[in-house]
Structure formats: C-alpha cells, structure tokens
Scaffold this motif. Structure first.
Motif, PDB file in Angstrom:
ATOM      1  N   LYS A   3       0.831  -1.205   0.000  1.00  0.00           N
ATOM      2  CA  LYS A   3       0.000   0.000   0.000  1.00  0.00           C
ATOM      3  C   LYS A   3       0.872   1.264   0.000  1.00  0.00           C
ATOM      4  O   LYS A   3       1.928   1.305   0.644  1.00  0.00           O
ATOM      5  CB  LYS A   3      -0.882  -0.041   1.254  1.00  0.00           C
ATOM      6  CG  LYS A   3      -1.991   0.946   1.235  1.00  0.00           C
ATOM      7  CD  LYS A   3      -3.039   0.616   2.276  1.00  0.00           C
ATOM      8  CE  LYS A   3      -4.104   1.703   2.259  1.00  0.00           C
ATOM      9  NZ  LYS A   3      -5.204   1.418   3.144  1.00  0.00           N
ATOM     10  N   ILE A   5       1.845   4.311   1.356  1.00  0.00           N
ATOM     11  CA  ILE A   5       1.629   4.900   2.686  1.00  0.00           C
ATOM     12  C   ILE A   5       1.603   6.439   2.660  1.00  0.00           C
ATOM     13  O   ILE A   5       0.937   7.061   3.477  1.00  0.00           O
ATOM     14  CB  ILE A   5       2.681   4.375   3.706  1.00  0.00           C
ATOM     15  CG1 ILE A   5       2.199   4.652   5.143  1.00  0.00           C
ATOM     16  CG2 ILE A   5       4.058   4.955   3.453  1.00  0.00           C
ATOM     17  CD1 ILE A   5       2.992   3.939   6.222  1.00  0.00           C
ATOM     18  N   CYS A   8      -1.826   7.823   2.546  1.00  0.00           N
ATOM     19  CA  CYS A   8      -2.732   7.535   3.670  1.00  0.00           C
ATOM     20  C   CYS A   8      -2.925   8.778   4.535  1.00  0.00           C
ATOM     21  O   CYS A   8      -1.955   9.393   4.971  1.00  0.00           O
ATOM     22  CB  CYS A   8      -2.153   6.439   4.572  1.00  0.00           C
ATOM     23  SG  CYS A   8      -2.136   4.824   3.826  1.00  0.00           S
ATOM     24  N   GLU A  12      -6.495   7.351   8.546  1.00  0.00           N
ATOM     25  CA  GLU A  12      -6.288   6.027   7.972  1.00  0.00           C
ATOM     26  C   GLU A  12      -5.122   5.313   8.653  1.00  0.00           C
ATOM     27  O   GLU A  12      -5.194   4.127   8.954  1.00  0.00           O
ATOM     28  CB  GLU A  12      -6.003   6.180   6.484  1.00  0.00           C
ATOM     29  CG  GLU A  12      -6.650   5.119   5.626  1.00  0.00           C
ATOM     30  CD  GLU A  12      -6.381   5.391   4.157  1.00  0.00           C
ATOM     31  OE1 GLU A  12      -6.030   4.439   3.456  1.00  0.00           O
ATOM     32  OE2 GLU A  12      -6.504   6.559   3.729  1.00  0.00           O
ATOM     33  N   LEU A  13      -4.054   6.064   8.926  1.00  0.00           N
ATOM     34  CA  LEU A  13      -2.906   5.448   9.603  1.00  0.00           C
ATOM     35  C   LEU A  13      -3.264   5.011  11.018  1.00  0.00           C
ATOM     36  O   LEU A  13      -2.812   3.965  11.486  1.00  0.00           O
ATOM     37  CB  LEU A  13      -1.708   6.398   9.634  1.00  0.00           C
ATOM     38  CG  LEU A  13      -0.850   6.459   8.374  1.00  0.00           C
ATOM     39  CD1 LEU A  13       0.422   7.269   8.635  1.00  0.00           C
ATOM     40  CD2 LEU A  13      -0.472   5.066   7.888  1.00  0.00           C
ATOM     41  N   SER A  15      -6.194   3.925  12.009  1.00  0.00           N
ATOM     42  CA  SER A  15      -6.939   2.659  11.983  1.00  0.00           C
ATOM     43  C   SER A  15      -6.077   1.513  11.455  1.00  0.00           C
ATOM     44  O   SER A  15      -6.236   0.370  11.878  1.00  0.00           O
ATOM     45  CB  SER A  15      -8.261   2.784  11.239  1.00  0.00           C
ATOM     46  OG  SER A  15      -8.079   3.464  10.055  1.00  0.00           O
ATOM     47  N   GLU A  16      -5.143   1.820  10.559  1.00  0.00           N
ATOM     48  CA  GLU A  16      -4.257   0.760  10.068  1.00  0.00           C
ATOM     49  C   GLU A  16      -3.388   0.213  11.217  1.00  0.00           C
ATOM     50  O   GLU A  16      -3.167  -0.981  11.315  1.00  0.00           O
ATOM     51  CB  GLU A  16      -3.343   1.291   8.957  1.00  0.00           C
ATOM     52  CG  GLU A  16      -4.101   1.815   7.757  1.00  0.00           C
ATOM     53  CD  GLU A  16      -3.949   0.960   6.514  1.00  0.00           C
ATOM     54  OE1 GLU A  16      -2.928   0.278   6.384  1.00  0.00           O
ATOM     55  OE2 GLU A  16      -4.880   0.979   5.685  1.00  0.00           O
ATOM     56  N   ALA A  19      -5.417  -1.928  13.401  1.00  0.00           N
ATOM     57  CA  ALA A  19      -5.736  -3.200  12.723  1.00  0.00           C
ATOM     58  C   ALA A  19      -4.580  -4.197  12.799  1.00  0.00           C
ATOM     59  O   ALA A  19      -4.803  -5.411  12.759  1.00  0.00           O
ATOM     60  CB  ALA A  19      -6.103  -2.923  11.267  1.00  0.00           C
ATOM     61  N   GLY A  27       0.538   5.772  14.523  1.00  0.00           N
ATOM     62  CA  GLY A  27       0.100   6.357  13.241  1.00  0.00           C
ATOM     63  C   GLY A  27       0.567   7.799  13.131  1.00  0.00           C
ATOM     64  O   GLY A  27       1.073   8.231  12.098  1.00  0.00           O
ATOM     65  N   TYR A  60       3.835  -1.795   3.389  1.00  0.00           N
ATOM     66  CA  TYR A  60       3.725  -0.518   2.677  1.00  0.00           C
ATOM     67  C   TYR A  60       4.940  -0.210   1.811  1.00  0.00           C
ATOM     68  O   TYR A  60       6.046  -0.627   2.111  1.00  0.00           O
ATOM     69  CB  TYR A  60       3.615   0.642   3.682  1.00  0.00           C
ATOM     70  CG  TYR A  60       2.453   0.535   4.624  1.00  0.00           C
ATOM     71  CD1 TYR A  60       1.175   0.903   4.228  1.00  0.00           C
ATOM     72  CD2 TYR A  60       2.642   0.071   5.929  1.00  0.00           C
ATOM     73  CE1 TYR A  60       0.105   0.810   5.098  1.00  0.00           C
ATOM     74  CE2 TYR A  60       1.577  -0.029   6.806  1.00  0.00           C
ATOM     75  CZ  TYR A  60       0.306   0.338   6.386  1.00  0.00           C
ATOM     76  OH  TYR A  60      -0.742   0.242   7.238  1.00  0.00           O
TER      77      TYR A  60
END
Ligand code: SAH
Length: 341
Positions: A3, A5, A8, A12-13, A15-16, A19, A27, A60
């Motif tokens: 991905k 990065i 992002c 988004e970072l 939640s990544e 996850a 993040g 990433y």
C-alpha cells in the motif's frame, strides 16, 4: 501489492495501526516522519521499534518521484521541474517567485482528457490520475531541491484536478493538516475547465481555496470550438454552478481568460463578458496565450489592453497575468511533451 503509505491520511494510519495490533499514536509518529520530517525510509524512523519497521516494510511502500530535468529562468526565479514517477511516467511542476512568496504550480494527472485545443497538456491524451502521494511529493521535492519554502500552491499544471476528484480532495486535506506541510487552503488555487457536477460537489467541502474557472470564450459556439467540455456543460450551466459555489463558500471565483488574437479578443467579446459576469463576486485573469508549436495561436498586446480597458470601464475586476519563466517555456505541459517525443 504494498500500500502507498504517503497517500494515507492520518485517520487512515490510526486505523491501520490498530488493525495490526499497534497503538494508535504510532500512526501519528509515522505520519510525522513522512510529512513533517520528510524521512522516506522506514529504517531511519528512530522512534519506531525495529519489529514495527519490519512490519511496515512488508505492508507498505513509500512512493518517490525523481527530478529528471530542471530548467532555471535567467530573467526571474522561476524553476521548472520535470519529474519521473515510479512507473516511468512524467509530470511537471513550476516554482515561481512572487512578491508574497514562493508559489508552486503542480500537476494532478499524467496527461489530460479534456482536449482544450490551445493546451499542450492534452495533446497526447490521458494516461492516468496522480495519487495524493504524487501531488504531495511535487511539493516536498521542490522544497528540498530549491531550499525555498513554498507559501502557496496552484493546481494548474498538467491535468484536470476535478476529473481526479477523490485524490485531489485527499491531497488538499493532507497538505493542510497541522501535522505535515500545514498550508492554509486560503493559499491554494484550484483551476478547472468547468466540470459542473464536481463544482457542486467541491462547494460542499466549504474549503477556503480559490476556485479558478477556465472560461476563455463568451459564446457557446466559440467555447465549443476551443473547449470540448463546453458541449457537456455549456456556459449558462457553468455560471450557475459558479454562483452556487460563491454562495455556499463565500469565496470569490477567479475566471481565467486566455486571450487569443482573432478568436476571443474583440471589443464585442469584452462587452459580452461584462454581460455574463456583471454582479458576480469574481475576478478575471487575462492570460496572454502561450504559444505552443501545435497551434498558431498568439496574443496581440494592443487588443489585450483594449480588452482590459473595456472590462475596467464595465466595472469588472480584471488583471493581466504577469508572464514568468518566459525563457524556459514555463507553461505546463510543454516540457513533458518535448521529453516524451
Ligand atoms: N485543467 C485545469 C487546470 C490546468 S490548465 C483547467 O483547465 O483549468 C491551467 C490553466 O492554463 C487553464 O486556465 C488553461 O486553460 C490554461 N492554459 C492551457 N494552455 C494554455 C496556453 N497555451 N496559453 C494560456 N493558457 C493556457
């Protein structure tokens, strides 16, 4: 595939990271490395544990762009960059020195599908959209290379920003984050050839940016000939969207008018322009048309200033754009075309 990065958002970072079982604040740390410190190797992110760095490397990639040509004007401080993207495509940015600071003109697509017949960026057609990372990197690379701080941005390089809507919105949000470049959108201008449905959508974001609309003609008949988009969104429809935009955002619109001798620069055209725009909260930017080798369009200085005078007398707020970087063909699209042929 890994991905991208750099495209992002901070959210988004967050939640990544969650996850993959990491703390959310990682993040923010990573975002700071990428966009504030502009460190683009995971191995150099010293406050990130080596196990997380290894994980990041697996998941990433950090996109990059490379300066392959740089032209520096000898008459002003304009610098034009030709960048190579990671897939081998090329785009351009132009760094300009204004009284109020440095301004960078960036590209939003590789090529363009809009087909305006005076524009070098669209002649060879459209290749692909730029990712948010590739728009950000144009800014970061120009600052790194020149050592100059960029104070304002114009989205007027290669491409139609509203045709790459989601990536452009993401870019605008990311460039204005406090963490990162922290550029107020008041210092950003976005130029469109007139994608009406997207102008309505953009208005909903209530950004403080300046919307520039490329008008270039006062009748549908003439605009159809030079800007094919007019067949889909004629002048009346476009101006209605512009009025809506002004009302919703409280910002004035800037209309771009490339003055082409014998095509759109007659006194009658100036009078028609007054009729179209009178009463609107707007500014008109007259641009002496840049000659490109594929067309024999040119600007006539006398006709241009007569045109300006008529607008002035008619109560329109109009100025002639200063030409910068004339010795390096600073108008976007021209360098890429030379390079790719
Ligand atoms: N697609 C967007 C932004 C990129 S073009 C748009 O159409 O607005 C940026 C500006 O440069 C537009 O106003 C465009 O019409 C203008 N332009 C393109 N080619 C030109 C040329 N040869 N001379 C003068 N202006 C030109």
């Amino acid at each position: 595939m890994k991905k991208d990065i750099l495209s992002c958002s901070l959210e988004e970072l967050y939640s990544e990271m969650e996850a993959i079982g990491e703390k959310k604040f990682r993040g923010k740390q990573i975002y700071e490395w990428l966009h504030t410190k502009r460190v683009h190797e995971f191995s150099n992110m010293s406050n990130i544990s080596s196990s997380l760095r290894t994980k990041l490397d697996e998941l990433y990639c950090i996109n990059s762009i490379k300066i392959v040509r740089k032209l520096e004007s000898s008459i002003d401080n304009t610098v034009k960059y030709l960048y190579e993207l990671s897939d081998g495509n090329h785009i351009e940015s132009v760094l300009m020195d204004y009284k109020h600071g440095n301004s960078l003109c960036i590209s939003t697509q590789v090529g363009c599908k809009m087909g305006c017949n005076f524009c070098a960026s669209t002649i060879a057609g459209f290749k692909r959209h730029l990712f948010p990372s590739e728009m950000l990197l144009q800014v970061y690379e120009a600052e790194r290379d020149s050592g100059r701080h960029i104070d304002s941005l114009v989205l007027m390089g290669i491409g139609e920003p509203l045709d790459n809507f989601n990536n452009t919105i993401r870019f605008l949000q990311m460039i204005s984050y406090e963490t990162g470049k922290n550029l107020s959108l008041r210092h950003v201008s976005l130029s469109t050839c007139g994608l009406v449905d997207k102008i309505y959508e953009l208005a909903e974001y209530r950004f403080g940016l300046t919307l520039s609309v490329s008008l270039h003609a006062v009748t549908d008949e003439e605009r159809n000939k030079i800007m094919p988009i007019n067949k889909q969104y004629p002048i009346g429809t476009l101006l209605k969207a512009c009025r809506d935009y002004i009302e919703k955002t409280g910002r004035r619109i800037s209309f771009e008018y490339a003055v082409i001798h014998g095509i759109n620069d007659s006194p009658a055209d100036a009078v028609a322009l007054i009729k179209l725009l009178r009463g609107m909260n707007c500014h008109i930017n007259l641009i002496p048309v840049n000659q490109i080798k594929e067309r024999d369009y040119r600007s006539d200085k006398n006709a241009l200033y007569d045109f300006l005078n008529i607008l002035d007398k008619g109560g329109l707020n109009a100025t002639v754009r200063r030409t910068l970087g004339a010795d390096i063909d600073a108008a976007c699209g021209q360098l890429r075309r030379e390079y790719e042929i």
